[in-house]
Design a protein around this motif. Structure first.
Motif, PDB file in Angstrom:
ATOM      1  N   ARG A  94      -3.384   6.103  -5.259  1.00  0.00           N
ATOM      2  CA  ARG A  94      -3.697   4.717  -4.961  1.00  0.00           C
ATOM      3  C   ARG A  94      -5.285   4.606  -5.113  1.00  0.00           C
ATOM      4  O   ARG A  94      -6.059   5.482  -4.592  1.00  0.00           O
ATOM      5  CB  ARG A  94      -3.549   4.549  -3.565  1.00  0.00           C
ATOM      6  CG  ARG A  94      -3.204   3.062  -3.253  1.00  0.00           C
ATOM      7  CD  ARG A  94      -2.829   2.961  -1.864  1.00  0.00           C
ATOM      8  NE  ARG A  94      -3.709   2.997  -0.842  1.00  0.00           N
ATOM      9  CZ  ARG A  94      -3.773   3.222   0.464  1.00  0.00           C
ATOM     10  NH1 ARG A  94      -2.307   3.250   1.043  1.00  0.00           N
ATOM     11  NH2 ARG A  94      -4.767   3.580   1.333  1.00  0.00           N
ATOM     12  N   ASN A  95      -5.804   3.458  -5.501  1.00  0.00           N
ATOM     13  CA  ASN A  95      -7.377   3.379  -5.809  1.00  0.00           C
ATOM     14  C   ASN A  95      -7.597   1.770  -5.543  1.00  0.00           C
ATOM     15  O   ASN A  95      -7.921   1.061  -6.513  1.00  0.00           O
ATOM     16  CB  ASN A  95      -7.921   3.741  -7.078  1.00  0.00           C
ATOM     17  CG  ASN A  95      -9.253   3.754  -7.051  1.00  0.00           C
ATOM     18  OD1 ASN A  95      -9.927   3.582  -6.261  1.00  0.00           O
ATOM     19  ND2 ASN A  95      -9.826   3.748  -8.203  1.00  0.00           N
ATOM     20  N   PHE A  96      -7.110   1.197  -4.416  1.00  0.00           N
ATOM     21  CA  PHE A  96      -7.114  -0.194  -4.003  1.00  0.00           C
ATOM     22  C   PHE A  96      -8.559  -0.570  -3.923  1.00  0.00           C
ATOM     23  O   PHE A  96      -9.392   0.205  -3.184  1.00  0.00           O
ATOM     24  CB  PHE A  96      -6.223  -0.500  -3.004  1.00  0.00           C
ATOM     25  CG  PHE A  96      -4.914  -0.635  -3.193  1.00  0.00           C
ATOM     26  CD1 PHE A  96      -4.295   0.179  -4.136  1.00  0.00           C
ATOM     27  CD2 PHE A  96      -4.000  -1.241  -2.446  1.00  0.00           C
ATOM     28  CE1 PHE A  96      -2.634  -0.069  -4.483  1.00  0.00           C
ATOM     29  CE2 PHE A  96      -2.491  -1.477  -2.545  1.00  0.00           C
ATOM     30  CZ  PHE A  96      -2.081  -0.796  -3.569  1.00  0.00           C
ATOM     31  N   PHE A 143      -6.316  -7.710  -1.285  1.00  0.00           N
ATOM     32  CA  PHE A 143      -6.818  -6.399  -1.847  1.00  0.00           C
ATOM     33  C   PHE A 143      -6.307  -6.713  -3.393  1.00  0.00           C
ATOM     34  O   PHE A 143      -5.425  -7.241  -3.785  1.00  0.00           O
ATOM     35  CB  PHE A 143      -6.291  -5.280  -1.181  1.00  0.00           C
ATOM     36  CG  PHE A 143      -4.751  -5.316  -0.836  1.00  0.00           C
ATOM     37  CD1 PHE A 143      -3.887  -4.978  -2.082  1.00  0.00           C
ATOM     38  CD2 PHE A 143      -4.243  -5.802   0.319  1.00  0.00           C
ATOM     39  CE1 PHE A 143      -2.561  -5.287  -1.571  1.00  0.00           C
ATOM     40  CE2 PHE A 143      -2.898  -5.970   0.397  1.00  0.00           C
ATOM     41  CZ  PHE A 143      -1.906  -5.488  -0.359  1.00  0.00           C
ATOM     42  N   THR A 144      -7.016  -5.808  -4.168  1.00  0.00           N
ATOM     43  CA  THR A 144      -6.367  -5.484  -5.661  1.00  0.00           C
ATOM     44  C   THR A 144      -5.827  -4.262  -5.583  1.00  0.00           C
ATOM     45  O   THR A 144      -6.569  -3.076  -5.619  1.00  0.00           O
ATOM     46  CB  THR A 144      -7.779  -5.512  -6.458  1.00  0.00           C
ATOM     47  OG1 THR A 144      -8.543  -6.902  -6.280  1.00  0.00           O
ATOM     48  CG2 THR A 144      -7.184  -5.455  -7.967  1.00  0.00           C
ATOM     49  N   PRO A 145      -4.301  -4.339  -5.848  1.00  0.00           N
ATOM     50  CA  PRO A 145      -3.606  -3.042  -6.075  1.00  0.00           C
ATOM     51  C   PRO A 145      -3.957  -2.407  -7.281  1.00  0.00           C
ATOM     52  O   PRO A 145      -3.964  -2.903  -8.521  1.00  0.00           O
ATOM     53  CB  PRO A 145      -2.494  -3.556  -5.735  1.00  0.00           C
ATOM     54  CG  PRO A 145      -2.446  -4.962  -6.526  1.00  0.00           C
ATOM     55  CD  PRO A 145      -3.632  -5.409  -6.097  1.00  0.00           C
ATOM     56  N   ARG A 146      -4.229  -0.828  -7.342  1.00  0.00           N
ATOM     57  CA  ARG A 146      -4.450  -0.287  -8.545  1.00  0.00           C
ATOM     58  C   ARG A 146      -3.706   1.185  -8.254  1.00  0.00           C
ATOM     59  O   ARG A 146      -3.961   1.720  -7.227  1.00  0.00           O
ATOM     60  CB  ARG A 146      -5.756   0.020  -8.604  1.00  0.00           C
ATOM     61  CG  ARG A 146      -6.464  -1.334  -9.082  1.00  0.00           C
ATOM     62  CD  ARG A 146      -7.874  -0.927  -9.486  1.00  0.00           C
ATOM     63  NE  ARG A 146      -8.961  -0.209  -8.700  1.00  0.00           N
ATOM     64  CZ  ARG A 146     -10.206  -0.107  -8.880  1.00  0.00           C
ATOM     65  NH1 ARG A 146     -10.594  -0.455 -10.045  1.00  0.00           N
ATOM     66  NH2 ARG A 146     -10.903   0.815  -8.069  1.00  0.00           N
ATOM     67  N   TRP A 147      -2.734   1.420  -8.976  1.00  0.00           N
ATOM     68  CA  TRP A 147      -2.251   2.831  -9.183  1.00  0.00           C
ATOM     69  C   TRP A 147      -2.412   3.586 -10.260  1.00  0.00           C
ATOM     70  O   TRP A 147      -2.286   3.040 -11.426  1.00  0.00           O
ATOM     71  CB  TRP A 147      -0.483   2.493  -8.800  1.00  0.00           C
ATOM     72  CG  TRP A 147      -0.100   1.875  -7.553  1.00  0.00           C
ATOM     73  CD1 TRP A 147       0.131   0.454  -7.517  1.00  0.00           C
ATOM     74  CD2 TRP A 147       0.146   2.533  -6.333  1.00  0.00           C
ATOM     75  NE1 TRP A 147       0.434   0.504  -6.141  1.00  0.00           N
ATOM     76  CE2 TRP A 147       0.308   1.478  -5.361  1.00  0.00           C
ATOM     77  CE3 TRP A 147      -0.064   3.672  -6.019  1.00  0.00           C
ATOM     78  CZ2 TRP A 147       0.726   1.609  -4.125  1.00  0.00           C
ATOM     79  CZ3 TRP A 147       0.283   3.990  -4.462  1.00  0.00           C
ATOM     80  CH2 TRP A 147       0.544   3.027  -3.628  1.00  0.00           C
ATOM     81  N   TRP A 178     -10.317  -3.363  -1.302  1.00  0.00           N
ATOM     82  CA  TRP A 178     -10.010  -3.677  -0.266  1.00  0.00           C
ATOM     83  C   TRP A 178     -11.138  -4.748   0.060  1.00  0.00           C
ATOM     84  O   TRP A 178     -12.183  -4.225   0.376  1.00  0.00           O
ATOM     85  CB  TRP A 178      -9.707  -2.745   0.939  1.00  0.00           C
ATOM     86  CG  TRP A 178      -8.763  -1.976   0.837  1.00  0.00           C
ATOM     87  CD1 TRP A 178      -8.629  -0.575   0.144  1.00  0.00           C
ATOM     88  CD2 TRP A 178      -7.053  -1.917   1.272  1.00  0.00           C
ATOM     89  NE1 TRP A 178      -7.316   0.043   0.151  1.00  0.00           N
ATOM     90  CE2 TRP A 178      -6.543  -0.696   0.707  1.00  0.00           C
ATOM     91  CE3 TRP A 178      -6.561  -2.926   1.871  1.00  0.00           C
ATOM     92  CZ2 TRP A 178      -5.263  -0.808   0.972  1.00  0.00           C
ATOM     93  CZ3 TRP A 178      -5.196  -2.777   2.134  1.00  0.00           C
ATOM     94  CH2 TRP A 178      -4.533  -1.818   1.667  1.00  0.00           C
ATOM     95  N   ALA A 235      -4.594   9.228  -2.758  1.00  0.00           N
ATOM     96  CA  ALA A 235      -5.666   8.115  -2.684  1.00  0.00           C
ATOM     97  C   ALA A 235      -7.033   8.575  -2.996  1.00  0.00           C
ATOM     98  O   ALA A 235      -7.455   9.835  -2.498  1.00  0.00           O
ATOM     99  CB  ALA A 235      -5.594   7.208  -1.572  1.00  0.00           C
ATOM    100  N   ASP A 270       0.937  -1.243  -0.077  1.00  0.00           N
ATOM    101  CA  ASP A 270       0.012   0.027  -0.144  1.00  0.00           C
ATOM    102  C   ASP A 270       0.851   1.195  -0.024  1.00  0.00           C
ATOM    103  O   ASP A 270       0.304   2.295  -0.155  1.00  0.00           O
ATOM    104  CB  ASP A 270      -1.054   0.045   1.440  1.00  0.00           C
ATOM    105  CG  ASP A 270      -0.238  -0.076   2.543  1.00  0.00           C
ATOM    106  OD1 ASP A 270       0.946  -0.832   2.649  1.00  0.00           O
ATOM    107  OD2 ASP A 270      -0.785   0.665   3.637  1.00  0.00           O
ATOM    108  N   ASP A 316     -11.036   4.251  -1.539  1.00  0.00           N
ATOM    109  CA  ASP A 316      -9.709   3.537  -1.152  1.00  0.00           C
ATOM    110  C   ASP A 316      -9.504   3.768   0.372  1.00  0.00           C
ATOM    111  O   ASP A 316      -9.515   3.111   1.426  1.00  0.00           O
ATOM    112  CB  ASP A 316      -8.676   3.621  -1.830  1.00  0.00           C
ATOM    113  CG  ASP A 316      -7.195   2.928  -1.407  1.00  0.00           C
ATOM    114  OD1 ASP A 316      -7.322   2.779  -0.223  1.00  0.00           O
ATOM    115  OD2 ASP A 316      -6.391   2.699  -2.133  1.00  0.00           O
TER     116      ASP A 316
END
Length: 348
Positions: free
Chosen positions: A124-126, A134-138, A128, A209, A101, A213
């Protein structure tokens, strides 16, 4: 006993008390610093901490036998100077096995042809599901500062009424929000420890973020109690504060620094940034006991609402609203995020 001798005795006793108190503080601080930063393999850190403590015991014993303060003072000064020389060699790092994160640092780009538009990379737009799932999204996002409409302070209570994590959310006319949060840049194996934060244990991260998120992970995953407060700021000041955050993020990318539980934490950095853009904010103990930040903001006239603080606290309590939010069946990701931000502000 003559009056002069009595005063001399009291003075000598006072000097002993001061020297011993300062020496004890130095001994304890040095012991904890060694335990935190000396090499851990083969129990080197523990061994050095024991040697450090034993050296102070020798100083105390020798000074007591000689009935003199000078050996304790001179020896303690030599010990502390040696330790501080070593302490100054410990520099923050930008390359470690970071937790997911905080793996990326937000970066800013501007365009001279569009002076009002700021481009942020690594927003950051995970998604959760739990703290570990979680699905990581940058993402790369652009924000038109001419459309900046609001600044909200979010306080997330996780350890009693005096301790809260401070976040700052910027709202735009299209319903989008971006949140800036000063956090520890923990490594994959680390957990936050407030005491360790005094001893160069953590680098600092500035996270940008989506509210869906960074607020929802606190309300829906960790069960923290989150309150939002609208800040009274002119549009120019909002823009300047946004850019101060963005510039701070860029500085951290090129010049990492340590998080410090007392002097460089999530609340004191907000205060420093506000002072940097010309906002006159007095120093106050509530900047350290961040759970009481709403009282501080009220007293300095920084809250937008004139309603009683208890009413603002109740209206801005978003935890239950965040937990009951259901994403719309259709819509773009930006529209879904905007819907979350509208939902948690119902009743404010």
């Amino acid at each position: 006993m003559p009056v002069q001798s009595k005063w001399q005795a009291w003075f000598a006793a006072g000097v002993w008390i001061i020297v011993i108190a300062i020496s004890l503080l130095c001994a304890v601080w040095g012991c904890m610093a060694l335990l935190a930063q000396a090499p851990q393999r083969y129990n080197i850190a523990a061994a050095l901490a024991l040697v450090w403590g034993f050296a102070w015991l020798i100083l105390f014993g020798y000074g007591a036998l000689q009935q003199r303060v000078l050996p304790i003072f001179a020896g303690g000064l030599a010990l502390m100077l040696g330790l501080l020389v070593w302490w100054e060699t410990i520099d923050p790092q930008s390359e470690r096995a970071w937790a997911a994160d905080v793996a990326q640092l937000v970066a800013i780009e501007t365009d001279k042809h569009q002076p009002d538009v700021v481009h942020l990379r690594n927003v950051r737009n995970f998604v959760w599901r739990s703290d570990t799932a979680f699905t990581p999204r940058w993402e790369a996002r652009s924000y038109d500062l001419s459309q900046l409409e609001s600044v909200d302070v979010a306080l997330s209570y996780w350890m009693g009424p005096a301790i809260a994590h401070t976040l700052v959310s910027f709202g735009f006319a299209d319903g989008q929000h971006v949140v800036f949060s000063i956090e520890i840049r923990k490594e994959q194996h680390e957990q936050f420890d407030a005491l360790a934060g005094f001893f160069k244990q953590y680098e600092m991260a500035l996270v940008a973020a989506d509210e869906r998120d960074i607020l929802a992970v606190r309300t829906n995953v960790r069960g923290e109690q989150v309150h939002l407060y609208r800040v009274n700021m002119a549009q120019d000041s909002m823009r300047e504060l946004f850019m101060a955050y963005a510039r701070q993020a860029s500085q951290l990318a090129f010049a990492p620094r340590f998080y410090n539980t007392l002097t460089a934490n999530c609340t004191t950095i907000v205060w420093q940034l506000a002072r940097r853009i010309g906002q006159e904010l007095p120093t106050d103990w509530r900047l350290l006991a961040s759970g009481y930040l709403p009282e501080y903001l009220r007293d300095v006239g920084a809250l937008a609402s004139m309603q009683p603080l208890e009413l603002q606290r109740a209206q801005g309590h978003i935890t239950q609203r965040a937990q009951t939010w259901q994403p719309p069946a259709h819509g773009t990701d930006a529209e879904i995020s905007a819907d979350f931000s509208r939902h948690i502000r119902q009743g404010m």
